[in-house]
Scaffold this motif. Structure first.
Motif, PDB file in Angstrom:
ATOM      1  N   GLY A  22      26.022  39.015  46.104  1.00 36.82           N
ATOM      2  CA  GLY A  22      26.428  37.726  45.553  1.00 36.82           C
ATOM      3  C   GLY A  22      25.642  37.340  44.305  1.00 36.82           C
ATOM      4  O   GLY A  22      25.479  38.142  43.376  1.00 36.82           O
ATOM      5  N   LEU A  23      25.100  36.130  44.312  1.00 37.58           N
ATOM      6  CA  LEU A  23      24.394  35.606  43.139  1.00 37.58           C
ATOM      7  C   LEU A  23      23.038  36.259  42.914  1.00 37.58           C
ATOM      8  O   LEU A  23      22.388  36.003  41.901  1.00 37.58           O
ATOM      9  CB  LEU A  23      24.227  34.090  43.266  1.00 37.58           C
ATOM     10  N   GLU A  24      22.602  37.090  43.848  1.00 40.49           N
ATOM     11  CA  GLU A  24      21.337  37.804  43.659  1.00 40.49           C
ATOM     12  C   GLU A  24      21.454  38.864  42.565  1.00 40.49           C
ATOM     13  O   GLU A  24      20.439  39.339  42.049  1.00 40.49           O
ATOM     14  CB  GLU A  24      20.918  38.497  44.957  1.00 40.49           C
ATOM     15  N   ALA A  25      22.674  39.250  42.242  1.00 39.87           N
ATOM     16  CA  ALA A  25      22.879  40.345  41.293  1.00 39.87           C
ATOM     17  C   ALA A  25      23.791  39.934  40.153  1.00 39.87           C
ATOM     18  O   ALA A  25      24.618  39.032  40.292  1.00 39.87           O
ATOM     19  CB  ALA A  25      23.478  41.551  42.017  1.00 39.87           C
ATOM     20  N   PHE A  26      23.624  40.605  39.018  1.00 39.94           N
ATOM     21  CA  PHE A  26      24.598  40.495  37.931  1.00 39.94           C
ATOM     22  C   PHE A  26      25.213  41.871  37.725  1.00 39.94           C
ATOM     23  O   PHE A  26      24.631  42.901  38.101  1.00 39.94           O
ATOM     24  CB  PHE A  26      23.959  39.960  36.645  1.00 39.94           C
ATOM     25  N   CYS A  27      26.405  41.915  37.176  1.00 39.36           N
ATOM     26  CA  CYS A  27      27.186  43.145  37.110  1.00 39.36           C
ATOM     27  C   CYS A  27      27.593  43.460  35.676  1.00 39.36           C
ATOM     28  O   CYS A  27      27.903  42.549  34.892  1.00 39.36           O
ATOM     29  CB  CYS A  27      28.439  43.011  37.982  1.00 39.36           C
ATOM     30  N   ILE A  28      27.601  44.731  35.365  1.00 39.48           N
ATOM     31  CA  ILE A  28      27.997  45.192  34.033  1.00 39.48           C
ATOM     32  C   ILE A  28      29.202  46.119  34.177  1.00 39.48           C
ATOM     33  O   ILE A  28      29.147  47.117  34.904  1.00 39.48           O
ATOM     34  CB  ILE A  28      26.841  45.929  33.339  1.00 39.48           C
ATOM     35  N   GLU A  29      30.278  45.785  33.502  1.00 35.55           N
ATOM     36  CA  GLU A  29      31.527  46.553  33.595  1.00 35.55           C
ATOM     37  C   GLU A  29      32.029  46.889  32.196  1.00 35.55           C
ATOM     38  O   GLU A  29      32.136  46.007  31.338  1.00 35.55           O
ATOM     39  CB  GLU A  29      32.571  45.747  34.371  1.00 35.55           C
ATOM     40  N   LYS A  30      32.361  48.162  31.959  1.00 38.12           N
ATOM     41  CA  LYS A  30      32.788  48.585  30.625  1.00 38.12           C
ATOM     42  C   LYS A  30      34.224  48.185  30.304  1.00 38.12           C
ATOM     43  O   LYS A  30      34.593  48.077  29.135  1.00 38.12           O
ATOM     44  CB  LYS A  30      32.593  50.084  30.447  1.00 38.12           C
ATOM     45  N   ASN A  31      35.048  47.958  31.336  1.00 34.90           N
ATOM     46  CA  ASN A  31      36.429  47.555  31.124  1.00 34.90           C
ATOM     47  C   ASN A  31      36.562  46.036  31.025  1.00 34.90           C
ATOM     48  O   ASN A  31      35.618  45.294  31.303  1.00 34.90           O
ATOM     49  CB  ASN A  31      37.318  48.063  32.263  1.00 34.90           C
ATOM     50  N   SER A  32      37.759  45.586  30.661  1.00 35.81           N
ATOM     51  CA  SER A  32      38.021  44.143  30.577  1.00 35.81           C
ATOM     52  C   SER A  32      38.344  43.546  31.938  1.00 35.81           C
ATOM     53  O   SER A  32      38.409  42.332  32.097  1.00 35.81           O
ATOM     54  CB  SER A  32      39.181  43.870  29.610  1.00 35.81           C
ATOM     55  N   ILE A  33      38.576  44.424  32.936  1.00 37.02           N
ATOM     56  CA  ILE A  33      38.793  43.982  34.317  1.00 37.02           C
ATOM     57  C   ILE A  33      37.983  44.878  35.239  1.00 37.02           C
ATOM     58  O   ILE A  33      37.653  46.012  34.885  1.00 37.02           O
ATOM     59  CB  ILE A  33      40.288  44.029  34.746  1.00 37.02           C
ATOM     60  N   GLU A  34      37.670  44.361  36.418  1.00 38.34           N
ATOM     61  CA  GLU A  34      36.941  45.155  37.395  1.00 38.34           C
ATOM     62  C   GLU A  34      37.932  45.883  38.309  1.00 38.34           C
ATOM     63  O   GLU A  34      39.089  45.500  38.432  1.00 38.34           O
ATOM     64  CB  GLU A  34      36.014  44.259  38.234  1.00 38.34           C
ATOM     65  N   GLY A  35      37.444  46.949  38.944  1.00 33.96           N
ATOM     66  CA  GLY A  35      38.261  47.651  39.937  1.00 33.96           C
ATOM     67  C   GLY A  35      39.510  48.310  39.407  1.00 33.96           C
ATOM     68  O   GLY A  35      40.509  48.423  40.129  1.00 33.96           O
ATOM     69  N   LYS A  36      39.483  48.793  38.183  1.00 32.82           N
ATOM     70  CA  LYS A  36      40.680  49.370  37.572  1.00 32.82           C
ATOM     71  C   LYS A  36      41.181  50.591  38.343  1.00 32.82           C
ATOM     72  O   LYS A  36      42.386  50.742  38.603  1.00 32.82           O
ATOM     73  CB  LYS A  36      40.384  49.747  36.121  1.00 32.82           C
ATOM     74  N   LYS A  37      40.266  51.465  38.737  1.00 33.36           N
ATOM     75  CA  LYS A  37      40.656  52.650  39.499  1.00 33.36           C
ATOM     76  C   LYS A  37      41.071  52.266  40.920  1.00 33.36           C
ATOM     77  O   LYS A  37      42.013  52.831  41.478  1.00 33.36           O
ATOM     78  CB  LYS A  37      39.509  53.653  39.532  1.00 33.36           C
ATOM     79  N   LEU A  38      40.387  51.303  41.496  1.00 33.93           N
ATOM     80  CA  LEU A  38      40.701  50.846  42.851  1.00 33.93           C
ATOM     81  C   LEU A  38      42.146  50.383  42.963  1.00 33.93           C
ATOM     82  O   LEU A  38      42.812  50.608  43.976  1.00 33.93           O
ATOM     83  CB  LEU A  38      39.748  49.714  43.237  1.00 33.93           C
ATOM     84  N   LEU A  39      42.641  49.760  41.910  1.00 32.74           N
ATOM     85  CA  LEU A  39      44.008  49.233  41.923  1.00 32.74           C
ATOM     86  C   LEU A  39      45.061  50.338  42.024  1.00 32.74           C
ATOM     87  O   LEU A  39      46.193  50.084  42.429  1.00 32.74           O
ATOM     88  CB  LEU A  39      44.263  48.390  40.671  1.00 32.74           C
ATOM     89  N   SER A  40      44.689  51.549  41.649  1.00 32.36           N
ATOM     90  CA  SER A  40      45.656  52.652  41.657  1.00 32.36           C
ATOM     91  C   SER A  40      45.585  53.495  42.920  1.00 32.36           C
ATOM     92  O   SER A  40      46.410  54.383  43.119  1.00 32.36           O
ATOM     93  CB  SER A  40      45.442  53.551  40.435  1.00 32.36           C
ATOM     94  N   THR A  41      44.613  53.237  43.781  1.00 32.93           N
ATOM     95  CA  THR A  41      44.459  54.067  44.975  1.00 32.93           C
ATOM     96  C   THR A  41      45.595  53.844  45.963  1.00 32.93           C
ATOM     97  O   THR A  41      46.120  52.745  46.087  1.00 32.93           O
ATOM     98  CB  THR A  41      43.120  53.789  45.677  1.00 32.93           C
ATOM     99  N   GLY A  42      45.946  54.919  46.650  1.00 30.77           N
ATOM    100  CA  GLY A  42      47.030  54.829  47.625  1.00 30.77           C
ATOM    101  C   GLY A  42      48.327  54.363  47.008  1.00 30.77           C
ATOM    102  O   GLY A  42      49.085  53.612  47.625  1.00 30.77           O
ATOM    103  N   GLN A  43      48.566  54.799  45.756  1.00 33.80           N
ATOM    104  CA  GLN A  43      49.765  54.390  45.001  1.00 33.80           C
ATOM    105  C   GLN A  43      49.860  52.865  44.912  1.00 33.80           C
ATOM    106  O   GLN A  43      50.938  52.287  44.988  1.00 33.80           O
ATOM    107  CB  GLN A  43      51.023  54.979  45.652  1.00 33.80           C
ATOM    108  N   GLY A  44      48.698  52.243  44.735  1.00 33.76           N
ATOM    109  CA  GLY A  44      48.640  50.790  44.582  1.00 33.76           C
ATOM    110  C   GLY A  44      48.579  50.028  45.887  1.00 33.76           C
ATOM    111  O   GLY A  44      48.464  48.800  45.891  1.00 33.76           O
ATOM    112  N   LYS A  45      48.629  50.762  47.012  1.00 29.76           N
ATOM    113  CA  LYS A  45      48.593  50.107  48.325  1.00 29.76           C
ATOM    114  C   LYS A  45      47.186  50.064  48.908  1.00 29.76           C
ATOM    115  O   LYS A  45      46.895  49.271  49.788  1.00 29.76           O
ATOM    116  CB  LYS A  45      49.533  50.826  49.287  1.00 29.76           C
ATOM    117  N   CYS A  46      46.311  50.938  48.432  1.00 28.08           N
ATOM    118  CA  CYS A  46      44.886  50.961  48.766  1.00 28.08           C
ATOM    119  C   CYS A  46      44.595  51.339  50.218  1.00 28.08           C
ATOM    120  O   CYS A  46      44.348  50.484  51.076  1.00 28.08           O
ATOM    121  CB  CYS A  46      44.222  49.625  48.443  1.00 28.08           C
TER     122      CYS A  46
END
Length: 383
Positions: A22-46
């Motif tokens: 949670g708020l204990e951490a900050f995050c650095i992401e190279k894309n404009s959205i997070e979880g880009k690859k996750l969204l494509s897993t299982g043909q989008g069904k995850c």
């Protein structure tokens, strides 16, 4: 800042770590959205985990089965399912054991995790990572961040279009880590001698390479094969490796005993289009008219279609290779080379069979790292 935690990479593993910390951490992401690859897993069904006991589950991680044991037992499928349920994402388990969000929408998994994360800095690619006097200096193409603890959850090289391009591994190498060779996995297999005229046919096939052998369902493509067999066997491939495919176990005498008046393509217990793709005009001959050499050729091809093979990197969902497992403490995911540096998910040399096992590892390893950091912080506070 003395207790700050940086999470680099907001794929499945980074998102899980961020949601726990949670708020204990900050995050650095190279894309404009997070979880880009996750969204494509299982043909989008995850397919986010597999309903299986821990003891059986760890056997799906090839050579890394012993290494993943601590993480899987600490945060097994039942706890992963319960965690998402607590976040308002109920799940459904199919007959084959694969677990999906009930909505069959990967964005529900992504949103549930990201909604609990601390500050996310988007569109920032890490270009250097150094440590001085116990503090990590994380330089991106836009900013400079400082942290006491770092979780690297950037994946490997399996999906460059989603951000998993392996660049972070070179930075870990510069800090003293060994990087094992990277090969694509969980992907279709390209064959030097494909049978494209049978494209679209699905059937069980046995594949062999050296001492490795596997039988599973495969789908014939214009380039080679896809489906569970290809995805799971791709783990063992190196580019241009010689493999043999077996469609049916039969010898020349067995073919000779088939219905004599039938054409070969109709006599074999295989789709006629596949037989035609393998044998051309020979498939149109009656079994009775096949000579000795033709019978032997047919038997050899059906039981051992030998060709060279390549894992299709451009369609890989995972990779073999990454930070050498021997340099990571499996009980905490902390680097043995750099104190307070944690390596999770596919950044470590861990890959798995298809069926939700890769995401299980991503989540479990993140859980273990987050837990270890919290314990370190608590110990430091008491001291």
């Amino acid at each position: 800042m003395t207790d700050s935690i940086a999470i680099i990479g907001m794929g499945a593993s980074g998102l899980m770590a961020g949601s726990i910390l949670g708020l204990e951490a900050f995050c650095i992401e190279k894309n404009s959205i997070e979880g880009k690859k996750l969204l494509s897993t299982g043909q989008g069904k995850c397919n986010f985990t597999h309903a299986m006991d821990e003891k059986d589950l760890i056997e799906h991680y090839y050579e890394a089965s012993r290494f993943v044991k601590n993480a899987i037992y600490a945060f097994p499928p039942k706890k992963i399912i319960s965690y998402f349920d607590s976040l308002g994402v109920p799940s459904v388990t199919l007959e084959n054991g694969k677990v999906f969000p009930k909505s069959m929408n990967a964005s529900d998994i992504r949103n549930a995790l990201s909604g609990r994360c601390g500050k996310i800095f988007y569109c920032q690619e890490v270009v250097s990572l150094e440590k001085n006097d116990g503090i990590f200096f994380i330089k991106t193409d836009k900013d400079l961040f400082k942290a006491r603890y770092v979780i690297v959850a950037t994946g490997g090289v399996s999906a460059p279009r989603t951000g998993s391009d392996g660049r972070m591994l070179s930075l870990l190498s510069s800090m003293g880590h060994s990087i094992t060779p990277l090969y694509p996995t969980l992907c279709p297999i390209r064959l030097e001698r494909p049978f494209s005229k049978a494209e679209g046919i699905s059937l069980p096939i046995k594949i062999k390479a050296g001492k490795r052998e596997m039988t599973d369902s495969a789908v014939i493509t214009k380039d080679g094969i896809s489906g569970p067999l290809a995805e799971n066997f791709s783990h063992f491939l190196t580019p241009g490796m010689t493999v043999s495919l077996s469609f049916i176990e039969i010898d020349a005498q067995g073919i000779k005993k088939l219905k004599q008046r039938e054409m070969l393509k109709n006599a074999l217990a295989l789709p006629d289009r596949l037989v035609s793709a393998l044998f051309g005009l020979l498939a149109e001959k009656r079994v009775a008219d096949l000579n000795k050499e033709e019978l032997q050729l047919i038997a050899n091809t059906l039981s051992s279609h030998t060709t060279k093979a390549w894992a299709m990197k451009e369609r890989a969902m995972s990779n073999r290779g990454g930070v050498d497992r021997r340099e990571i403490d499996p009980a905490t995911m902390e680097s043995k080379i750099v104190e307070n540096l944690f390596i999770t998910g596919e950044a470590a040399d861990v890959d798995a069979m298809c069926g939700g096992y890769s995401l299980t590892w991503a989540f479990s390893s993140a859980f273990l790292a987050a837990k270890a950091i919290r314990e370190k912080k608590e110990k430091q506070r008491k001291n």
